[in-house]
Write a protein that holds these residues in place. Structure first.
Motif, mmCIF file in Angstrom:
data_model
loop_
_atom_site.group_PDB
_atom_site.id
_atom_site.type_symbol
_atom_site.label_atom_id
_atom_site.label_comp_id
_atom_site.label_asym_id
_atom_site.label_seq_id
_atom_site.Cartn_x
_atom_site.Cartn_y
_atom_site.Cartn_z
ATOM 1 N N UNK A 8 0.856 -1.180 0.000
ATOM 2 C CA UNK A 8 0.000 0.000 0.000
ATOM 3 C C UNK A 8 0.891 1.229 0.000
ATOM 4 N N UNK A 9 0.553 2.229 -0.821
ATOM 5 C CA UNK A 9 1.321 3.476 -0.751
ATOM 6 C C UNK A 9 1.224 4.066 0.653
ATOM 7 N N UNK A 10 2.250 4.763 1.096
ATOM 8 C CA UNK A 10 2.197 5.381 2.427
ATOM 9 C C UNK A 10 1.040 6.381 2.521
ATOM 10 N N UNK A 11 0.468 6.483 3.690
ATOM 11 C CA UNK A 11 -0.608 7.454 3.910
ATOM 12 C C UNK A 11 -0.132 8.836 3.501
ATOM 13 N N UNK A 12 -0.954 9.525 2.744
ATOM 14 C CA UNK A 12 -0.621 10.877 2.321
ATOM 15 C C UNK A 12 0.299 10.954 1.115
ATOM 16 N N UNK A 15 1.758 11.260 -4.931
ATOM 17 C CA UNK A 15 1.793 10.650 -6.261
ATOM 18 C C UNK A 15 0.595 9.699 -6.421
ATOM 19 N N UNK A 16 0.351 8.881 -5.427
ATOM 20 C CA UNK A 16 -0.786 7.959 -5.450
ATOM 21 C C UNK A 16 -2.103 8.738 -5.448
ATOM 22 N N UNK A 17 -2.218 9.718 -4.556
ATOM 23 C CA UNK A 17 -3.460 10.486 -4.450
ATOM 24 C C UNK A 17 -3.780 11.211 -5.749
ATOM 25 N N UNK A 18 -2.779 11.799 -6.389
ATOM 26 C CA UNK A 18 -3.035 12.507 -7.642
ATOM 27 C C UNK A 18 -3.398 11.522 -8.751
ATOM 28 N N UNK A 19 -2.884 10.310 -8.694
ATOM 29 C CA UNK A 19 -3.259 9.280 -9.656
ATOM 30 C C UNK A 19 -4.745 8.958 -9.527
ATOM 31 N N UNK A 20 -5.218 8.768 -8.313
ATOM 32 C CA UNK A 20 -6.633 8.447 -8.089
ATOM 33 C C UNK A 20 -7.516 9.593 -8.572
ATOM 34 N N UNK A 43 -8.419 3.018 -7.149
ATOM 35 C CA UNK A 43 -7.447 2.753 -6.083
ATOM 36 C C UNK A 43 -6.569 1.550 -6.418
ATOM 37 N N UNK A 44 -7.180 0.477 -6.926
ATOM 38 C CA UNK A 44 -6.408 -0.719 -7.282
ATOM 39 C C UNK A 44 -5.452 -0.414 -8.430
ATOM 40 N N UNK A 45 -5.930 0.333 -9.424
ATOM 41 C CA UNK A 45 -5.092 0.697 -10.564
ATOM 42 C C UNK A 45 -3.904 1.526 -10.103
ATOM 43 N N UNK A 46 -4.156 2.535 -9.286
ATOM 44 C CA UNK A 46 -3.079 3.432 -8.850
ATOM 45 C C UNK A 46 -2.123 2.756 -7.875
ATOM 46 N N UNK A 47 -2.614 1.840 -7.052
ATOM 47 C CA UNK A 47 -1.724 1.064 -6.184
ATOM 48 C C UNK A 47 -0.786 0.230 -7.038
ATOM 49 N N UNK A 48 -1.328 -0.386 -8.066
ATOM 50 C CA UNK A 48 -0.511 -1.172 -8.986
ATOM 51 C C UNK A 48 0.520 -0.279 -9.679
ATOM 52 N N UNK A 49 0.084 0.848 -10.215
ATOM 53 C CA UNK A 49 1.012 1.755 -10.896
ATOM 54 C C UNK A 49 2.101 2.217 -9.941
ATOM 55 N N UNK A 50 1.734 2.531 -8.719
ATOM 56 C CA UNK A 50 2.686 3.002 -7.714
ATOM 57 C C UNK A 50 3.753 1.935 -7.467
#
Length: 85
Positions: A8-12, A15-20, A43-50
């Motif tokens: 899981x990307x770190x809270x906050x 990069x992940x948040x802007x992807x979502x 969320x699943x897509x951006x977690x994978x990309x991250x």
């Protein structure tokens, strides 16, 4: 990396948040449930990309998925999130 083992990307993480945000504004269906428990498709897509981009990648994850260089990663993450087939 196996999809079940994604960190899981770190809270906050910006990069992940802007992807979502970008994925939800640009594409339809991001709020639909994904096969990943507790995550919608965006969320699943951006977690994978991250997880699938190199650690030193600093650009937009969703925008990278739209490029020729990001096509292979996009395919992996679309399958992981069951989005875009």
């Amino acid at each position: 990396m196996a999809a079940d083992d994604y960190n899981a990307p770190p809270a906050g993480d910006r990069q992940y948040a802007s992807c979502v945000v970008y994925a939800n504004k640009t594409y339809e269906g991001g709020d639909a449930p994904s096969p990943v428990r507790g995550q919608n498709k965006a969320q699943a897509f951006c977690t994978c990309m991250w997880n699938e981009t190199p650690d030193d990648f600093k650009g937009g994850l969703a925008k990278f998925s739209e490029t020729a260089k990001g096509a292979a990663t996009n395919a992996i993450c679309e399958k992981h999130s069951n989005w875009g087939n």
